[in-house]
Design a protein around this motif. Structure first.
Motif, PDB file in Angstrom:
ATOM      1  N   GLU A 249       0.725  -1.243   0.116  1.00 41.34           N
ATOM      2  CA  GLU A 249      -0.208  -0.103  -0.050  1.00 41.34           C
ATOM      3  C   GLU A 249       0.895   1.160  -0.062  1.00 41.34           C
ATOM      4  O   GLU A 249       2.073   1.273   0.482  1.00 41.34           O
ATOM      5  CB  GLU A 249      -0.872  -0.081   1.192  1.00 41.34           C
ATOM      6  CG  GLU A 249      -1.786  -1.194   1.169  1.00 41.34           C
ATOM      7  CD  GLU A 249      -2.437  -1.309   2.641  1.00 41.34           C
ATOM      8  OE1 GLU A 249      -2.332  -0.743   3.420  1.00 41.34           O
ATOM      9  OE2 GLU A 249      -3.727  -1.774   2.546  1.00 41.34           O
TER      10      GLU A 249
ATOM     11  N   SER B 296      -9.306   8.523  -3.960  1.00 44.76           N
ATOM     12  CA  SER B 296      -8.993   7.236  -4.452  1.00 44.76           C
ATOM     13  C   SER B 296      -8.838   6.022  -3.531  1.00 44.76           C
ATOM     14  O   SER B 296      -8.932   4.995  -3.850  1.00 44.76           O
ATOM     15  CB  SER B 296      -7.524   7.191  -5.255  1.00 44.76           C
ATOM     16  OG  SER B 296      -7.592   8.178  -6.132  1.00 44.76           O
ATOM     17  N   ASP B 297      -8.947   6.338  -2.261  1.00 42.42           N
ATOM     18  CA  ASP B 297      -8.896   5.487  -1.159  1.00 42.42           C
ATOM     19  C   ASP B 297     -10.323   4.793  -0.835  1.00 42.42           C
ATOM     20  O   ASP B 297     -10.863   5.176  -0.080  1.00 42.42           O
ATOM     21  CB  ASP B 297      -8.329   6.174   0.076  1.00 42.42           C
ATOM     22  CG  ASP B 297      -8.348   5.197   1.158  1.00 42.42           C
ATOM     23  OD1 ASP B 297      -8.204   3.931   0.976  1.00 42.42           O
ATOM     24  OD2 ASP B 297      -8.179   5.501   2.248  1.00 42.42           O
ATOM     25  N   THR B 298     -10.612   4.083  -1.844  1.00 46.93           N
ATOM     26  CA  THR B 298     -12.138   3.453  -1.751  1.00 46.93           C
ATOM     27  C   THR B 298     -12.687   2.857  -0.522  1.00 46.93           C
ATOM     28  O   THR B 298     -13.515   2.739  -0.112  1.00 46.93           O
ATOM     29  CB  THR B 298     -12.448   2.606  -3.176  1.00 46.93           C
ATOM     30  OG1 THR B 298     -11.649   1.590  -3.201  1.00 46.93           O
ATOM     31  CG2 THR B 298     -12.358   3.567  -4.295  1.00 46.93           C
ATOM     32  N   ASP B 299     -11.615   1.807   0.062  1.00 45.94           N
ATOM     33  CA  ASP B 299     -11.811   1.268   1.362  1.00 45.94           C
ATOM     34  C   ASP B 299     -11.633   2.155   2.503  1.00 45.94           C
ATOM     35  O   ASP B 299     -11.868   1.682   3.787  1.00 45.94           O
ATOM     36  CB  ASP B 299     -10.963   0.064   1.378  1.00 45.94           C
ATOM     37  CG  ASP B 299      -9.532   0.030   1.389  1.00 45.94           C
ATOM     38  OD1 ASP B 299      -9.233   1.446   1.583  1.00 45.94           O
ATOM     39  OD2 ASP B 299      -8.880  -0.974   1.395  1.00 45.94           O
ATOM     40  N   GLY B 300     -11.232   3.381   2.614  1.00 51.03           N
ATOM     41  CA  GLY B 300     -11.090   4.478   3.564  1.00 51.03           C
ATOM     42  C   GLY B 300      -9.898   4.035   4.634  1.00 51.03           C
ATOM     43  O   GLY B 300     -10.016   4.375   5.732  1.00 51.03           O
ATOM     44  N   ASN B 301      -9.079   3.141   4.101  1.00 48.90           N
ATOM     45  CA  ASN B 301      -7.955   2.769   5.099  1.00 48.90           C
ATOM     46  C   ASN B 301      -6.828   3.670   5.066  1.00 48.90           C
ATOM     47  O   ASN B 301      -5.613   3.466   6.168  1.00 48.90           O
ATOM     48  CB  ASN B 301      -7.506   1.368   4.906  1.00 48.90           C
ATOM     49  CG  ASN B 301      -6.685   1.223   3.732  1.00 48.90           C
ATOM     50  OD1 ASN B 301      -6.635   2.243   2.921  1.00 48.90           O
ATOM     51  ND2 ASN B 301      -6.087  -0.005   3.670  1.00 48.90           N
TER      52      ASN B 301
ATOM     53  N   ASP C  23      -3.727   0.896  -2.203  1.00 47.79           N
ATOM     54  CA  ASP C  23      -3.323  -0.373  -2.693  1.00 47.79           C
ATOM     55  C   ASP C  23      -3.326  -0.403  -4.106  1.00 47.79           C
ATOM     56  O   ASP C  23      -3.712   0.649  -4.883  1.00 47.79           O
ATOM     57  CB  ASP C  23      -4.169  -1.529  -1.982  1.00 47.79           C
ATOM     58  CG  ASP C  23      -5.666  -1.513  -2.643  1.00 47.79           C
ATOM     59  OD1 ASP C  23      -6.035  -1.241  -3.752  1.00 47.79           O
ATOM     60  OD2 ASP C  23      -6.681  -1.854  -1.760  1.00 47.79           O
TER      61      ASP C  23
ATOM     62  N   GLU D 266      -6.659   0.402  -6.346  1.00 47.27           N
ATOM     63  CA  GLU D 266      -6.985   1.916  -6.132  1.00 47.27           C
ATOM     64  C   GLU D 266      -6.064   2.629  -7.130  1.00 47.27           C
ATOM     65  O   GLU D 266      -6.347   3.387  -7.651  1.00 47.27           O
ATOM     66  CB  GLU D 266      -6.772   2.239  -4.579  1.00 47.27           C
ATOM     67  CG  GLU D 266      -8.253   1.496  -3.860  1.00 47.27           C
ATOM     68  CD  GLU D 266      -7.644   1.702  -2.395  1.00 47.27           C
ATOM     69  OE1 GLU D 266      -8.781   1.569  -1.577  1.00 47.27           O
ATOM     70  OE2 GLU D 266      -6.500   1.861  -1.780  1.00 47.27           O
TER      71      GLU D 266
END
Length: 81
Positions: A25, A54-59, A63, A66
């Motif tokens: 990541e 761009s951080d679609t999973d919000g972490n 990755d 993304e």
């Protein structure tokens, strides 16, 4: 005509070369280094916006999926015949 090749192989090579900690990541600092390595100076504010959008999973990191999606959006348009 498009002179930039954003193939998956090219993107994976760039991603892996910038992923300094080997986490799979990219954080904001690594994303900034990536754009610099590609010859594009991008401000910290823009990097933060790219990360947020761009951080679609919000972490808080990007990755490879993304990452690839970013370049799918900004890459050259396909020419239909």
């Amino acid at each position: 005509e498009c002179d930039v090749d954003f193939s998956e192989e090219y993107l994976r090579e760039k991603f892996d070369s910038i992923d300094e900690d080997g986490s799979g990541e990219l954080d904001e600092e690594e994303m900034g280094a990536l754009f610099g390595a590609m010859g594009r100076t991008v401000s910290k504010r823009i990097i933060a916006n790219i990360m947020r959008l761009s951080d679609t999973d919000g972490n808080g990191t990007i990755d490879f999926g993304e990452f690839k999606a970013i370049f799918d959006k900004i890459g050259c348009p396909a020419v239909e015949e």
